[in-house]
Write an enzyme that holds these catalytic residues in place. Sequence first.
Site, PDB file in Angstrom:
ATOM      1  N   LEU A 149     -24.959  17.709  29.879  1.00 37.33           N
ATOM      2  CA  LEU A 149     -25.091  17.581  31.268  1.00 37.33           C
ATOM      3  C   LEU A 149     -24.195  16.716  32.002  1.00 37.33           C
ATOM      4  O   LEU A 149     -23.702  17.058  33.137  1.00 37.33           O
ATOM      5  CB  LEU A 149     -26.682  17.225  31.119  1.00 37.33           C
ATOM      6  CG  LEU A 149     -27.282  17.574  32.547  1.00 37.33           C
ATOM      7  CD1 LEU A 149     -27.383  19.240  32.763  1.00 37.33           C
ATOM      8  CD2 LEU A 149     -28.609  16.866  32.835  1.00 37.33           C
ATOM      9  N   CYS A 150     -23.650  15.658  30.980  1.00 44.06           N
ATOM     10  CA  CYS A 150     -22.704  14.880  31.814  1.00 44.06           C
ATOM     11  C   CYS A 150     -21.191  15.526  32.176  1.00 44.06           C
ATOM     12  O   CYS A 150     -20.527  15.142  33.170  1.00 44.06           O
ATOM     13  CB  CYS A 150     -22.466  13.530  31.273  1.00 44.06           C
ATOM     14  SG  CYS A 150     -21.655  13.878  29.520  1.00 44.06           S
ATOM     15  N   THR A 151     -21.071  16.340  31.403  1.00 47.13           N
ATOM     16  CA  THR A 151     -19.824  17.419  31.514  1.00 47.13           C
ATOM     17  C   THR A 151     -20.012  18.017  32.953  1.00 47.13           C
ATOM     18  O   THR A 151     -19.095  17.957  33.698  1.00 47.13           O
ATOM     19  CB  THR A 151     -19.622  18.207  30.480  1.00 47.13           C
ATOM     20  OG1 THR A 151     -19.253  17.593  29.318  1.00 47.13           O
ATOM     21  CG2 THR A 151     -18.197  19.310  30.749  1.00 47.13           C
TER      22      THR A 151
END
Lengths: 313, 478
Positions: A177-179
């Site tokens: 998700l952080c990507t």
Amino acid sequence: MDVSDVKILILGAGGLGCEIVKTLALYGLPELHIVDMDTIELTNLNRQFLFSTRDIGKPKASVAAEAINRLQIPCKNGVTGFVHVVPHNQDLTQFNDDFISQFDIIVSGLDSIEARRWINFKLHDVTVKSNFKTVIPFIDGATEGLMGNCKLIVPGFTSCYECSLSTLPQNTETYPLCTLASNPRTLAHCIQYASIILWPREFPNRPHDLESPDDLQWLYEKSLHRAEEFNIHHSTLTTRYVLGVLKSIIPSVTTTNSIIAGQCCKQAIDLLTDKIDIETCPTFTMYNGEAGATMFSYRHERDASCTVCSVFA
Amino acid sequence: MINTSFDSNQGGLSCIRTSVKDQGPRALVQVMADQINGGLDDRYDRQLMIWGHSGQDLLSQSHVCVVDDNQTLLMRECVKSLALMGIHEITVVFGSSNGSDFVNKSNSDILGFDALESMNPDVTFHIWNENAVPIDSQHKLWNSFSIVICLCTAGPLLQRVMKLSAVPLIMASTNDNLGFVRLIGSEPHCVIDSHGHFTFDLRLNRMWPELAEYHESFDVKNMSQEEVSSLPYSVLLYNVGKSLKSKNIPINRKSVRAEFIELHDSILSGPLTNDLNFVEAERSSFLLYDQSGPFPHNLTNILNSFHAEPNSTINRWVYQFVRCIRIFYDLRGDLPVSAFIPDMESSTKLFNAQKAVYQRKAAKDKSEIMRILAKENYSLIPEPLIDKMLENLKHLDAIKMGSLSSATRTISEKPKFNKLLSLQNDRHDTTFVSPAMASILGAMVSQECVKLLTHQYVPVENTLLYDGDSNETSTFIL
């Protein structure tokens, strides 16, 4: 087995289904049934040769059946009359036991794993319930690009579809998700961001519909904006690209379908004419045409803990 | 349009479009440009995923000739596949004795010509009786075909095909549960993209100055946790390699892993598996072992396969290109750098910066390749093809084709193949083919044809035997 009185059910009237119904019809078998709940699209026409541009939007099973019936192909093996194909434009999981039990063999060219699991379970269930009076062989074809396989499943005698599930490729691509949220580096990241994060924020009450040109355009624009914002090269980004990332579209060509469908039909005919011994014959055939044309067969071992067929062990 | 006879007065010969192999380089520049053909996209969408626009464009300019004595199901299946895939023009030449009922019967035939023709509006068909085609095998008609597929096993038509020398030829036949496909050509066939699997070479142990400078610019040990998390894995790998070298520890799987854990634990808390860039770095640690970049065997194979410049255009371009790569390699001690690097878990900013380092070097290497090409007088190769080959250095290859002289040779290790040949030689009735065998073999033949036309994927080298009793294939060189 008497081939003059044979009924075969064909699951799917797509790339494999069109080939299967054609090849079985050319053997002059009297009665074939074909089931599919989809309608014809332009992208089908590079391989689903029983359809033409005039048929776009029509139900696949009906058009395929009509294409064969119209030709009045004479039955063989001493039967008078023509090959008759009966279409079923419906979800195959709505078939009841009595309907399924009338067939001698079921040949499938489905694009869904779930539908295969359903028929696999159903055929084993029928075998158990009938105490082996009704054993319907299930021949399953599958293709992807220049590769494919054909599986012969005889309830109680061979391994089943469920036993081979673990051999299927896992092609679900997931991203952290952080990507997506802060470090996008590829177009796929931008598209997933538009789909997973932006869409629910904008339309909390409905999921996007990839069949809708408006939804697709919205996703495309948001993806493009995201790519521009993060300086990601986007000359290849199109709505088709967006669709390719969000929907798993399987590459497909007529040759692979023809080879695998031919293999399925050969197995069906060999079964009907008692040419193979189901207790010992190879059951899985794998094909790869990417480098040369490699085909090999082996007998797939039954999974002792299989939830479907271990009752027979 | 169906031409049922060959008549040069009605434009017969002149209406035959030149096939791709005979077209000048300019036409192929277009072909190689991967242009998007708007309307064609949807019909071919699913196969474009297999060979792309460049492959499809080559098919849409090809003219394939299928020769068969009788109108077997095998021939119809083969033509059906070719038509569906979008071969531009298909000429069927059939024997004189059985020709006439072919067209007449077609209305009630599932794979009759009416049906075949309506399968794809992009395809032009010509159906010729053997009496209507030129007897001379050197006639320019025969050379106008991109490929000839010969399905006859005996008779005058086969004799004629056996004299063709310039055009790649696919011979195939089936009998009972056996079938074979053989690829014949006057020169080896070059593959532009084998679509094989390969791993990226990031040059981590053979760095050029800018790449080294980039990797040196990070003081990993003095970074904050957040900064370390934003690093691409190549930076982590580089640091591990450097640290091992400074300690004089040999680089191997075990030492790299230990060093990784040490580096990780000195900066970050929690298990290494929580940090995606470390996970990726460990997975790619083999990039540190590979010390040299030897000249790849696939490229050597291409150079060794030809004794002189190839005749066919694409083969020639591939050969010339690889010669220049060899010259580059001899000058620089390495291959040109690829502009493409794999995605690495990292911040957008660092990833883009690193990508730019590779892209700059790739552009520089490419311009040197272009200079070598010009110097060698190889300036006709279209640039999009050069880009594609630079991207595909590990996927280029050459395969040897069979020769006409060995076409009917038996070989002792393949009894089933010998059986098939003897059935043919006894003029055994080959007109009946089981529908399943026709479906399988016809598709295999047209798939090999498409591999040859697109120069993508690796064709059979050079004879394939399909055994329907065991459901297995075997390949051998004949």
